[in-house]
Design a protein around this motif. Structure first.
Motif, short mmCIF file in Angstrom:
data_model
loop_
_atom_site.label_atom_id
_atom_site.label_comp_id
_atom_site.label_asym_id
_atom_site.label_seq_id
_atom_site.Cartn_x
_atom_site.Cartn_y
_atom_site.Cartn_z
N VAL A 375 -2.84 -0.35 19.50
CA VAL A 375 -2.67 0.75 18.55
C VAL A 375 -1.50 1.64 18.99
O VAL A 375 -0.68 2.06 18.16
N LYS A 376 -1.40 1.87 20.29
CA LYS A 376 -0.29 2.67 20.81
C LYS A 376 1.06 2.02 20.45
O LYS A 376 1.99 2.69 19.99
N GLN A 378 1.70 0.05 18.00
CA GLN A 378 1.95 0.16 16.55
C GLN A 378 2.48 1.55 16.20
O GLN A 378 3.29 1.72 15.28
N LYS A 379 2.03 2.57 16.94
CA LYS A 379 2.55 3.93 16.70
C LYS A 379 3.99 4.04 17.19
O LYS A 379 4.84 4.65 16.54
N LEU B 41 4.40 2.90 27.74
CA LEU B 41 4.14 3.50 26.43
C LEU B 41 3.11 4.63 26.51
O LEU B 41 3.08 5.52 25.68
N ILE B 44 4.13 8.34 26.04
CA ILE B 44 4.90 8.77 24.87
C ILE B 44 4.01 9.57 23.91
O ILE B 44 2.88 9.18 23.63
N ASP B 45 4.54 10.67 23.40
CA ASP B 45 3.78 11.46 22.44
C ASP B 45 3.90 10.83 21.05
O ASP B 45 4.98 10.81 20.45
N THR B 46 2.80 10.28 20.55
CA THR B 46 2.80 9.64 19.22
C THR B 46 1.81 10.33 18.29
O THR B 46 1.35 9.74 17.31
N ASP B 48 1.90 12.53 15.91
CA ASP B 48 2.12 12.67 14.46
C ASP B 48 2.41 11.34 13.76
O ASP B 48 2.84 11.33 12.63
N LEU B 49 2.17 10.22 14.43
CA LEU B 49 2.52 8.93 13.83
C LEU B 49 1.29 8.08 13.52
O LEU B 49 0.33 8.06 14.29
N SER B 50 1.35 7.37 12.38
CA SER B 50 0.28 6.42 12.07
C SER B 50 0.71 5.06 12.59
O SER B 50 1.90 4.73 12.59
N PRO B 51 -0.27 4.24 13.01
CA PRO B 51 0.08 2.89 13.47
C PRO B 51 0.78 2.11 12.35
O PRO B 51 0.36 2.17 11.20
N MET B 52 1.85 1.40 12.71
CA MET B 52 2.60 0.63 11.72
C MET B 52 2.18 -0.83 11.84
O MET B 52 2.57 -1.53 12.76
N ALA B 53 1.34 -1.27 10.88
CA ALA B 53 0.83 -2.64 10.94
C ALA B 53 1.76 -3.61 10.21
O ALA B 53 1.79 -4.79 10.49
N GLN B 54 2.50 -3.09 9.26
CA GLN B 54 3.39 -3.92 8.46
C GLN B 54 4.69 -3.17 8.21
O GLN B 54 4.71 -1.94 8.29
N LEU B 56 7.19 -1.45 5.92
CA LEU B 56 6.98 -0.82 4.62
C LEU B 56 8.30 -0.50 3.96
O LEU B 56 9.24 -0.02 4.60
#
Lengths: 475, 99
Positions: A375-376, A378-379, B41, B44-46, B48-54, B56
């Motif tokens: 998940v990390k 993917q972010k 990883l 890292i500050d993430t 404000d981000l949604s996981p990117m599965a595809q 877009l």
């Protein structure tokens, strides 16, 4: 006829002038491939019956005065991870040693429908996993430019056949740079289109959120033609984009005056020696063509390798679960029960790199690690994609190296998988963002080793990418 | 994170992958090095981000759907043609259920 120098235009002119027939041309290419292939090991199989059957059809169309199609008569090599009905497709793996697909990949169907002639299947890293084409059950491919060096990977065979002249264009697959890097190492053009531009139906899946079918050619125009033929909606691949396919050739105007180009500062800091010198010279040439070049920042670049290998290995571990001794040709002799059949078939059938990636993928998806790694990653992928979105608000295209160094010696990096992974730094960022990118030759080192310039554009902006590459090529 | 032989065997079992003793040793070393890289990883500050599965991009709403039209399947014979062991149009596997 010198088959090693043909382009789509020159060979179609020859056909129309009746300098040679499609059957004669196909026979010449097959004979040339038969003779030259032992030097590079680029083809793992030639398919003369299928090729000559297709060539006869082209001659019939020519005789009847019919259109022969955009790829009419063009000899094409197809990477052995792309399915060809009735023609063995192994993914360069022992586990699929005897697999004969019952159907064609959509990309194959479309190139044949456009008159393309499939000459044979090309060697690659096992299941497209590798950066040197040394992970193949058929043995490594040698770079036709320097036989002691690797052709790059994973589509090393597809790059080598075009560079060697045993095909005019070829199909590869690109997940993290598997077309751009070998194109750069072999001194030819390699194109990774926008994610979803070309159907993956019939491409054996490695990492589904990153996989592309992608062309190689000797010049930009030919690569654009092959992409145009393959691109477009396919009801058999739900990830294939419903977007119109432009006539790419119409965009090759050679006029790039006023085009705004970005040079990612984070990329240039890794580039050393002659690669950096050649890229700097290429930038000067682009400026001379009338482009404005400015520095841009892609601040998340340093995280790309970790991000890419987490996501691609996770997806690979899931995709390769299907090779279990039930459906696909190979089953271990030690299959006394179901579990032994699965474990031993896979243990005996997969090579070292594939096992490593399945293990990594299984680990990062396993209970307790899924959020921390998968998940990390993917972010972080979203962060990398955002860098590009911001860059394309300022510039029309990015220009960068393809690889930190030119083709290396066989065996040189094989003992250290991590070092091999690190060499993918410039290509995987574009793959993670899903944007179109390509490699176009930009000169040779003092030792005569080719170096590629990478051009990256926004989603579906292949027309501008090809326009810039074509103008640069003709400089 | 330090990986042990026990971890490697556990993951190999999850992956249905038999490994030789030698391979287990190599995996401890190779995976350890790569996981160390992957661990970067974590910092890292993430937020404000949604996981990117595809990937877009803007596209038509029905791009993932195709017309609901019948297509002929490839049929049993072709479907099992590549199976290592088959019979009567089926895949054959070692006995799973004891009588």
């Amino acid at each position: 006829m010198n088959v090693a120098n043909l382009t789509i235009d020159s060979l179609q002119d020859g056909l129309k002038r009746k300098d040679f027939s499609a059957v004669e041309l196909t026979r010449s290419v097959l004979e040339f491939a038969e003779r030259e292939n032992p030097k590079t090991n680029a083809y793992v199989l030639l398919c003369p019956e299928r090729a000559l059957r297709a060539a006869e059809k082209i001659d019939e169309r020519l005789a009847a005065g019919h259109d022969i199609g955009l790829l009419g008569g063009v000899p094409i090599g197809v990477k052995d991870v792309i399915l060809t009905s009735g023609v063995r497709t192994t993914c360069s793996s022992k586990i699929l040693a005897n697999y004969v697909p019952p159907y064609d990949a959509t990309a194959v169907e479309r190139i044949e429908a456009a008159g393309g002639i499939i000459i044979g299947k090309t060697n690659c890293d096992e299941f497209a996993m590798g950066s040197s084409n040394e992970n193949s059950a058929f043995g490594p491919v040698r770079n036709p430019v320097d036989l002691d060096r690797v052709p790059g990977g994973s589509s090393g065979g597809s790059a080598a056949v075009v560079a060697q002249g045993t095909a005019v264009v070829s199909l590869g697959s690109d997940t993290g740079g598997s077309v751009r890097q070998p194109a750069s190492f072999c001194g030819i053009v390699g194109v990774t289109p926008t994610y979803g531009r070309v159907s993956r139906y019939g491409l054996v899946a490695y990492a589904s959120s990153l996989d592309h079918v992608a062309p190689f050619a000797r010049n930009v125009r030919d690569s654009a033609t092959v992409l145009e033929v393959m691109a477009g909606r396919d009801p058999l691949d739900s990830t294939c984009a419903d977007a119109p396919v432009p006539r790419y050739a119409a965009h090759l105007t050679r006029d790039v005056r006023g085009m705004k180009l970005g040079l990612p500062v984070e990329y240039m800091k890794h580039a050393t020696g002659e690669t950096a010198t050649l890229i700097t010279k290429a930038i000067k040439d682009l400026e001379a063509l009338g482009c404005h070049v400015e520095e841009v920042s892609l601040p998340s670049t340093d995280y790309a390798i970790a991000c890419y290998y987490i996501i691609s290995c996770a997806e690979a571990s899931s995709n390769l679960a299907r090779f279990d001794g039930v459906r696909y040709t190979t089953r271990s002799a030690k299959s006394e029960n179901l579990s032994a059949m699965y474990q031993n078939t896979r243990g005996e059938g997969f090579g070292a790199e594939v096992k490593r990636r399945i293990m990594l993928g299984t680990y990062v998806l396993s209970h307790g690690y899924y959020d921390a790694y998968y998940v990390k990653a993917q972010k972080v992928r979203a962060m990398i994609a955002r860098d590009f979105t911001r860059a394309f608000e300022k510039v029309d295209a990015l220009v960068a190296p393809v690889s930190p160094f030119p083709a290396f010696k066989l065996g040189e990096k094989l003992s250290d998988p991590l070092e091999m992974y690190l060499s993918d730094i410039y290509t995987i960022t574009g793959s993670l963002a899903g944007i179109p990118c390509m490699s176009v030759p930009c000169g040779n080192t003092a030792d005569g080793l080719p170096v590629g310039l990478q051009i990256l554009c926004n989603h579906f902006d292949e027309p501008n990418m090809f326009r810039l590459a074509d103008a640069f090529e003709s400089r | 994170m330090k990986l042990t032989e026990k971890d490697v065997r556990y993951v190999a079992n999850l992956a249905n992958l038999s490994l030789t003793e030698d391979e287990v040793g190599h995996m401890v070393h190779d995976l350890g090095g790569i996981l160390e890289l992957m661990d970067q990883l974590a910092g890292i500050d993430t937020e404000d981000l949604s996981p990117m599965a595809q990937v877009l991009y803007a596209t038509g709403e029905t791009a993932t759907l195709r017309p609901d039209v019948e297509r002929a399947p490839i049929g049993n014979d072709l479907a099992v043609a590549n199976a290592p062991v088959s019979g009567a149009g089926y895949y054959k596997v070692p006995r799973v259920i004891e009588r």
